[in-house]
Scaffold this active site. Structure first.
Site: not given
Ligand code: R5P
Length: 287
Positions: A185, A215
């Site tokens: 990612k 999130s």
């Molecule tokens: C990032 O390093 C975390 O492990 C999660 O992948 C991230 O916080 C997810 O955020 P969102 O749901 O906004 O993509």
């Protein structure tokens, strides 16, 4: 040992008391003043007692509640204060990404360290953020509880939506006894991510995507769409901390997600697994 449940921790506190020997749920009187400031008073005598305070520090009003409650515990002359932070807010701002920024995770840790002797953190975003605390820390993980739940759902493939979640995916797959893989990612900004296309061994499988936090749902949505494109039979998204900001749930469903599972570190209708057993285990090492 008295267990205090803040308003963002009371259900976990009740479960911790049920699972522990010699633990009593502290009785409190609490309210918000007309201006919304927080008030608390302990109805038990906490002098010379070990006190465990369970409170997620998110959103900010719960952080302030934590601060005021810690002060009440210290004023009550408890023998020790252990703070369990099921979700440690601000943990993703764990360094200065740009000049002029704060290290917000350290700011929260400093605040808690003013009062706490011990701190318990569940699946912190990065393990090194526990070094920000002056208090003794204990890190624990809900992955065992989550994987046990996924196993009952016949999951036969686990995917990490980014490299940061690979260890968690590997642990979950080990418990379930299935294969795992990860996606690569790149985060473009707070709400936009990109993943590199990759052939996954997911055709006709029941797949669980595991991460520490959901999130905005952007990270998961990309992986869900990729898995569906590659013929996965069912896609379950699974996390320890379900923030589910804004339209996150709609985004996950629109991408093709069949089920959403989170723990109760942040309470929601998706809190299908409790983090209480992890806290009970951590307490055995600390007290
Ligand atoms: C990032 O390093 C975390 O492990 C999660 O992948 C991230 O916080 C997810 O955020 P969102 O749901 O906004 O993509």
């Amino acid at each position: 040992m008295f267990v205090v449940g803040g308003s963002a921790g009371v259900d976990i506190a009740k479960r911790v008391v049920e699972l522990s020997k010699d633990a009593v749920l502290a009785e409190v009187e609490s309210k918000r003043f007309p201006d919304k400031e927080f008030y608390i008073r302990f109805l038990d005598k906490l002098k010379d007692e070990d006190v465990v305070l369970i409170q997620t520090s998110y959103p900010d009003e719960n952080l302030v509640e934590l601060l005021i409650t810690m002060d009440a515990v210290v004023e009550a002359q408890a023998r020790s204060l252990t703070v369990a932070l099921p979700y440690f807010s601000y943990s993703r701002q764990d360094k200065k990404f740009k000049e002029g920024e704060p290290i917000s995770a350290r700011a929260v840790a400093n605040m808690v360290s003013l009062y706490a002797d011990n701190v318990i953190s569940i699946d912190p975003h990065k393990d090194y953020i526990l070094d920000f605390f002056d208090a003794q820390t204990k890190c624990c993980s809900a992955v065992g509880e989550l994987a046990a739940h996924l196993k009952k759902m016949d999951v036969d493939f686990v995917l990490a939506p980014d490299k940061g979640a690979l260890d968690t995916a590997q642990q979950a797959a080990g418990i379930i006894g299935c294969d795992f893989d990860y996606m690569q990612k790149t985060r473009l900004d707070g709400t936009t991510v990109e993943i590199k296309p990759k052939k996954l061994d997911a055709k006709e499988r029941i797949v669980a995507i595991v991460d520490d936090i959901i999130s905005t749902g952007g990270t998961m949505a990309k992986s869900i769409a990729e898995l569906k494109k590659q013929g996965a039979k069912k896609v379950i998204v699974c996390c320890t901390h379900g923030l589910f900001i804004g339209g996150a749930i709609e985004k996950l469903k629109k991408a093709g997600c069949d089920e959403i599972i989170a723990t109760d570190t942040i309470k929601s209708e998706y809190s299908k697994v409790s983090c209480a057993p992890c806290i009970v285990e951590a307490l055995k090492d600390l007290l």
